[in-house]
Write an enzyme that holds these catalytic residues in place. Structure first.
Site, short mmCIF file in Angstrom:
data_model
loop_
_atom_site.label_atom_id
_atom_site.label_comp_id
_atom_site.label_asym_id
_atom_site.label_seq_id
_atom_site.Cartn_x
_atom_site.Cartn_y
_atom_site.Cartn_z
N ASP A 34 19.50 -59.53 30.54
CA ASP A 34 20.36 -58.34 29.80
C ASP A 34 19.74 -58.59 28.69
OD1 ASP A 34 21.68 -61.24 30.03
OD2 ASP A 34 23.14 -60.30 29.05
N ARG A 56 10.00 -52.06 28.87
CA ARG A 56 10.69 -52.76 29.44
C ARG A 56 10.78 -52.39 30.64
NH1 ARG A 56 13.26 -50.50 24.43
NH2 ARG A 56 14.20 -48.84 25.34
N LYS A 147 29.20 -59.32 32.16
CA LYS A 147 28.94 -61.09 31.55
C LYS A 147 29.35 -60.87 30.28
CE LYS A 147 25.11 -62.13 28.76
NZ LYS A 147 23.64 -62.46 28.34
N GLU A 188 31.70 -66.50 28.50
CA GLU A 188 30.32 -67.65 28.53
C GLU A 188 30.76 -67.65 27.56
OE1 GLU A 188 26.50 -65.25 28.30
OE2 GLU A 188 25.94 -67.11 26.92
N GLU A 190 29.75 -70.11 23.90
CA GLU A 190 28.25 -70.14 24.33
C GLU A 190 28.31 -71.47 22.89
OE1 GLU A 190 24.35 -68.42 23.68
OE2 GLU A 190 23.28 -70.49 23.32
N LYS A 230 30.47 -69.29 32.47
CA LYS A 230 28.91 -69.86 31.38
C LYS A 230 28.49 -70.02 29.99
CE LYS A 230 24.53 -66.94 30.78
NZ LYS A 230 23.29 -65.72 31.05
N SER A 301 22.21 -69.66 34.56
CA SER A 301 22.21 -68.13 34.48
C SER A 301 21.63 -67.96 33.27
CB SER A 301 23.21 -67.66 34.31
OG SER A 301 23.69 -66.13 33.57
N TYR A 363 21.90 -62.21 21.54
CA TYR A 363 21.31 -62.12 22.41
C TYR A 363 20.86 -60.91 23.74
CZ TYR A 363 19.83 -63.88 27.40
OH TYR A 363 18.95 -63.47 28.68
P1 13P Z 1 19.43 -67.83 27.92
O1 13P Z 1 19.20 -68.81 28.72
O2 13P Z 1 18.44 -67.75 27.63
O3 13P Z 1 20.10 -68.78 26.92
O4 13P Z 1 20.43 -67.21 28.12
C1 13P Z 1 21.45 -66.40 28.58
C2 13P Z 1 21.93 -65.61 28.57
O5 13P Z 1 22.35 -64.36 29.17
C3 13P Z 1 22.79 -65.60 27.25
O6 13P Z 1 23.52 -64.95 26.58
#
Ligand code: 13P
Length: 363
Positions: A34, A56, A147, A188, A190, A230, A301, A363
């Site tokens: 994504d 792409r 996501k 997620e 992160e 995630k 993921s 991302y």
């Molecule tokens: P990475 O596995 O490259 O960290 O990315 C996963 C992802 O979807 C981050 O949002």
């Protein structure tokens, strides 16, 4: 004390839980394909490919045309909006191609990070306006999960209380909207690997961030069985001088999850966060072999850690397409085994062993 009015019917709950379980069935994980248009430039430019819509599409086709070997290790694919409406060379929509082989289609629904004024470079994630309408349309167009990525940073002064609370709340609000539309939300939060902090500090911050997320999800009456988490694995910062073993990473990760993630959550699907392909497989394998009780599926993921070798093999040449697809299948199979604690590393030579770390990764 607030009272919970009914938010989801028994049928809606069952549908959500069934979708979540299909994605993380034993030995299965998620291909995160994504990348936004901007992030695709960072993937394509280094291999000398221009970042056009057609390139792409060609690249995603390399991944999606993998043969039946991936059916047992890929449970879901996360699409970017553009890809959801693109077709393979023979005219088959990508979403149909994926769905027809029993893989669940997902969609990135956040609209990226924006600064939180008054913080030391921290962010929140936008995209709530019109989200319900977008989810309803995506559901009609074949997506069954979504996501939304939030980002937190570790430094002397971060994450701040504000960033933790704001990101937890926006994730919960997003999750609630998804579930109202029959879409399983991947939550997620992160925590970036940037910094020189040690393993302990990452574990501490991960616990605080996850605890805040599950408090917010509870406050928003989110049905946990119909969600996936995630998270980052608990690792030391990228510039930390101390190196830790996969077993130490696994113990810190599973300990943090056990302290904060309710057993009702159906699955934990880790992001790879700049680890090399090989490292991401080895760490996931160690997590699944960690000698603590683990009430959730623990799987992958991955974006970068499923695609780096494939991109490197492709380099935009038609003649390389088959080889590139093979590289993707190799990583998918390795991670499918790691998700069951059965992966035996064959050594990380070549692209598979190369760090995929990007400072302050978007991302
Ligand atoms: P990475 O596995 O490259 O960290 O990315 C996963 C992802 O979807 C981050 O949002």
């Amino acid at each position: 004390m607030t009272h919970q009015y009914p938010a989801l019917t028994a049928e809606q709950k069952k549908e959500l839980q069934d979708i979540a379980q299909r994605i993380v069935a034993p030995g299965k994980g998620i291909l995160a394909a994504d990348e936004s248009t901007g992030s695709m430039a960072k993937r394509l430019n280094p291999i000398g490919v221009e970042n056009t819509e057609e390139n792409r599409r060609l690249y995603r086709q390399i991944l999606f045309s993998a043969d039946e070997r991936i059916n047992s290790c890929i449970g879901g694919v996360i699409f970017f909006h553009e890809t959801l409406y693109q077709n393979a060379d023979d005219g088959t929509p990508f979403a149909k191609l994926i769905k027809d082989r029993g893989i669940v289609v997902g969609i990135k629904v956040d609209k990226g990070v924006v600064p939180l004024a008054g913080t030391n470079g921290e962010t929140t994630t936008q995209g709530l306006d019109g989200l319900s309408e977008r989810c309803a349309q995506y559901k009609k167009d074949g997506a069954d999960f979504a996501k939304w990525r939030c980002v937190l940073k570790i430094s002397e002064t971060t994450p701040s209380e504000l960033a933790i609370m704001e990101n937890a709340n926006v994730l919960a609000r997003y999750a609630s909207i998804c579930q109202q539309n029959g879409i399983v939300p991947i939550v997620e939060p992160e925590i970036l690997p940037d910094g020189d902090h040690d393993l302990k500090r990452c574990q501490y911050v991960t616990e605080k961030v996850l605890a805040a997320c599950y408090k917010a999800l509870s406050d928003h009456h989110v049905y946990l069985e119909g969600t996936l988490l995630k998270p980052n694995m608990v690792t030391a910062g990228h510039s930390c001088p101390t190196k830790y073993t996969p077993e130490e990473v696994a113990m810190a990760t599973v300990t943090a999850l056990r302290r904060t993630v309710p057993p009702a959550v159906t699955g934990v699907t880790f992001l790879s966060g700049g680890q090399s392909e090989e490292e991401a497989s080895i760490n996931l394998n160690a997590i699944n072999n960690c000698p603590l009780t683990k009430p959730w599926a623990l799987t992958f993921s991955y974006g970068r850690a499923l695609q780096a070798s494939a991109l490197n093999a492709w380099r935009g040449a038609k003649d390389n397409e088959k080889a590139a697809t093979e590289e993707f299948i190799k990583r998918a199979e390795a991670n499918g085994l790691a998700a069951q604690g059965k992966y035996v590393s064959v050594g990380g030579s070549g692209a598979a062993g190369q760090s995929l770390y990007v400072a302050n990764h978007a991302y």
